[in-house]
Design an enzyme around this catalytic site. Structure first.
Site: not given
Ligand code: MG
Length: 368
Positions: A135, A160, A162, A190, A218, A243, A267, A295
């Site tokens: 991330t 990933k 944000k 995400d 996401e 998610d 998750k 996670c």
């Molecule tokens: Mg997410």
């Protein structure tokens, strides 16, 4: 093998750098630890991170559910009586899937130890390695680009990102990162519920028109807005992964039946552990919908349990288990090996956790 005592504690693990999403900024992992002690001397380990901003499960709420309900439910029970035990964990208190997940994984740990088999093999494992993404926190475009370059230099080939803090800047952020890392790196994003449905469609299609090649997005819209999620799924070129909209197996069924998303993020902390995660994976298999395993900001006990599950389920094709590599240190002994993007599952019985470094756990409570 009978559970004779439940012990609860806390650990604190500093992050390498602060973790920033559209919902929060965090600088260390502060997790609740569950130990299930047995009459054979075996100990089962579980862990739950307080993620009040995401799940509503604060440290106090997790400890309360454990002390008042879950500990009483499992103490004195036979581990080999697995399914009734796991069902009672889910039924004994309303909500608090994080506390349930911690107890669920500790029970699976003991069950595997009892039979001398690693949990991933109990679940039918076909692989022993996973490749995770990493991330990149939301920041200004230049910082995100340099964080992305540093991740690629550490060997990651899937980032990933944000997004969602300032929708106007999101396209610029992605452009800076794509230009910095080149076209051979996979980029998933995400938004953590930050966009309206219309905004999401506009931003995502703009990203694709500019050749930013986004693998998936996401949770573009509010968790409760399933119609909005479907609106985006139906109109966006970028595949949509649910998610925050999918916690329980029931949530998963609703999304699968209405085709509100293209993919599901499983998750353990959202669904209440391996027992319910298996139901989500099975439902997704029926619908041919691929899953991500994700996670929270968790230390290794909980992420390790997710590794065992993911190794056993081919429908889980996207791996987002970077919790341990975001941490500056690892006080957990044993379990899967996290070597940057490569995760190798432990073949020791149960979940393979041998304990926690001396002095790292602060014990808070135990059954009398
Ligand atoms: Mg997410």
């Amino acid at each position: 093998m009978k559970i004779t005592k439940v012990k609860l504690g806390r650990i604190s693990v500093p992050l390498r750098t602060p973790f920033k999403t559209a919902l929060r900024t965090v600088s260390s992992v502060e997790d609740v630890i569950v130990e299930l002690h047995t009459d054979t001397g075996a100990i089962g380990y579980g862990e739950a991170p307080p993620t009040g901003a995401v799940t509503g499960h604060t440290t106090g709420a997790i400890l309360g559910a454990l002390e008042d309900h879950l500990a009483k439910t499992v103490r004195g029970r036979e581990v080999t009586d697995l399914e009734p035990l796991l069902q009672d964990v889910q039924r004994c208190v309303h909500g608090n899937s994080s506390a349930k997940a911690a107890v669920d994984m500790a029970i699976w740990d003991l069950y595997g130890q009892n039979y001398g088999i690693p949990v991933h093999k109990l679940l039918g494992s076909g692989r022993n390695q996973l490749i995770t993404d990493i991330t990149i926190s939301v920041n200004d475009p230049e910082t995100m680009a340099s964080d992305a370059i540093s991740a690629v230099s550490r060997g990651y080939d899937c980032l990933k990102m944000k997004v969602g803090v300032d929708p106007l800047l999101d396209v610029a952020r992605l452009k800076a990162v794509r230009t910095a890392v080149g076209n051979h790196i996979t980029i998933r994003i995400d938004a953590n519920q930050a966009w309206t449905p219309k905004e999401a469609v506009r931003i995502l299609n703009q990203m694709q028109e500019q050749g930013l090649d986004i693998e998936l997005v996401e949770q573009p819209v509010k968790a409760a807005d399933l119609e909005g999620l479907k609106y985006v799924t139906d109109r966006s070129y970028v595949p949509v992964l649910a998610d925050e909209a999918v916690f329980s197996p029931e949530d998963a069924m609703t999304i699968l039946k209405t085709r509100a998303a293209d993919l599901l993020n499983i998750k353990l902390m959202k669904c209440g552990g391996i027992y319910n995660a298996l139901k989500i994976a099975s439902a997704a298999e029926v619908y041919g919908v691929e899953c991500m395993i994700g996670c929270m900001l968790e230390a290794k006990i909980a992420v390790n349990a997710a590794v065992h599950l993911a190794c056993a389920k081919n429908i889980i094709t996207k791996i987002d288990l970077d919790g341990p590599v975001l941490c500056r240190e690892d006080p957990i002994l044993g379990g899967s090996v996290f070597d940057e993007k490569i995760i190798t599952v432990s073949d020791d019985p149960g979940l393979g956790i041998r304990g926690i470094e001396d002095g790292r756990i602060t014990y808070l409570w135990e059954t009398t």
